[in-house]
Scaffold this active site. Structure first.
Site, PDB file in Angstrom:
ATOM      1  N   SER A  97       0.837  -1.198   0.000  1.00 33.39           N
ATOM      2  CA  SER A  97       0.000   0.000   0.000  1.00 33.39           C
ATOM      3  C   SER A  97       0.866   1.241   0.000  1.00 33.39           C
ATOM      4  CB  SER A  97      -0.914   0.011   1.234  1.00 33.39           C
ATOM      5  OG  SER A  97      -1.562   1.259   1.371  1.00 33.39           O
ATOM      6  N   TYR A 137      -3.611  -0.230   9.882  1.00 29.68           N
ATOM      7  CA  TYR A 137      -3.570  -0.697   8.494  1.00 29.68           C
ATOM      8  C   TYR A 137      -2.228  -0.352   7.852  1.00 29.68           C
ATOM      9  CZ  TYR A 137      -4.576  -0.965   3.512  1.00 29.68           C
ATOM     10  OH  TYR A 137      -4.513  -1.249   2.170  1.00 29.68           O
TER      11      TYR A 137
END
Length: 346
Positions: free
Chosen positions: A192, A207
């Site tokens: 990510s 996250y």
């Protein structure tokens, strides 16, 4: 004249640094475009005839599975938690492409439990004897979305860590021995931009932390197994359009940077084997470049403001509160699973 010398030197130094930065960015962009124009690799010949894809029933995972089967002709082992959706994607792939498929039922939130061990045994049995050349570790979760760390029960964060970190590690461990024995293979871990490229990602802190693990794990494995014929790579998406996107959130994003899942998958498969960490999508590389033009403090403040707006949208869609009592023991959180983070993998 002597007084002007230091200013001239400062100006010359700053101009030189700017030129170097622009030249480096331009070189990276040209290298990216050159790869896009290059003839795609024959993944079957280079790595093997089978691919394992986790989280293949929607979003990036589904698009990656269809790309690997359709354009690259790889047989697929599809690993996910929904039996009906696994059957659906398996049937669709077999009907539209001349490949074989296997399905493995695996709820990654149960990793390190008795149920998780049974699922892992099923996965090992499914890949035993197969020429597994490609592993795509795509499965991941970002819910409960934009929240302050203290607002959600710790079990929600533990579940995220099990899915994003432990499951990815266990699945890799199940596939690597066969690749090492055959002396070839490619491991693609979906990371990510929130962890690899951006200075911070407030209100999604856990996250981002899990995705940072994915990047460092991939970098080190790439060095560890590169000499044994195994290419390990962390692919870094920013915003990807998936079925999880809430219409209420779309106004908070610059739409030109939100890439359709099929377009992302096509670029991502082309990048397999090219670098330990990569940003396959051209719009995402542009977003990375623009983000780097701002001082970190300015970027941090802007990102916090954007995510606070997302948090307000989530609360308006469905009010929630921190879980307590029995719900915490179940691992349930008082948020709507369907709204999640709004976007898969920034």
């Amino acid at each position: 004249m002597a007084d002007a010398a230091p200013w001239f030197f400062l100006f010359f130094s700053l101009a030189s640094l700017g030129a170097i930065h622009v030249s480096t960015a331009a070189f990276r962009l040209l290298a990216h475009l050159a790869l896009c124009l290059r003839r795609p690799r024959d993944l079957r010949r280079r790595y093997g005839t089978w691919a394992v894809v986790t989280g293949p029933t929607s979003g990036i995972g589904r698009s990656m599975a269809m790309e690997l089967a359709g354009r690259r002709g790889l047989n697929l082992v599809l690993v996910g938690r929904d039996p009906a959706k696994l059957r659906e994607i398996s049937t669709e792939i077999c009907r539209t492409h001349a490949v074989q498929t296997k399905t493995v039922l695996f709820d990654f939130s149960l990793v390190s439990t008795a149920q998780g061990e049974k699922a892992m045994a099923r996965l090992r049995e499914a890949v035993e004897g197969l020429d597994v050349g490609v592993l795509v570790n795509n499965a991941g979760i970002a819910k409960p979305g934009a929240v302050y760390f203290h607002e959600v029960d710790v079990e929600a964060w533990a579940r995220m860590i099990r899915v994003n970190v432990l499951a990815l590690t266990d699945v890799t461990a199940a596939v690597v021995p066969g690749m090492a024995q055959r002396g070839r293979g490619a491991i693609v871990n979906i990371g990510s931009g929130s962890a690899s490229l951006l200075p911070s990602y407030p209100l999604y802190s856990v996250y981002a932390g899990t995705k940072r693990y994915v990047a460092e794990f991939s970098r080190s494995l790439s060095v560890e197994y590169g000499s044994r014929g195994i290419d390990v790579q962390c692919q870094v998406p920013f915003l990807v359009q998936t079925n999880m996107v809430s219409s209420a959130l779309k106004s908070t994003f610059l739409q030109q940077f939100v890439v359709p899942a099929d377009a992302y998958a096509q670029a991502a498969v082309r990048w397999i084997g090219h670098g330990a960490v990569c940003v396959p999508s051209v719009p995402h590389r542009m977003q990375w470049f623009f983000a780097g033009c701002w001082p970190e403090s300015v970027y941090d403040a802007a990102r916090l403001e954007q995510h606070q707006k997302q948090r307000a949208i989530f609360r308006k869609i469905r009010p929630w509160r921190k879980t307590v009592g029995n719900s915490a023991k179940d691992g349930r959180v008082a948020t709507d699973d369907k709204i999640g983070s709004g976007v898969r993998s920034e």
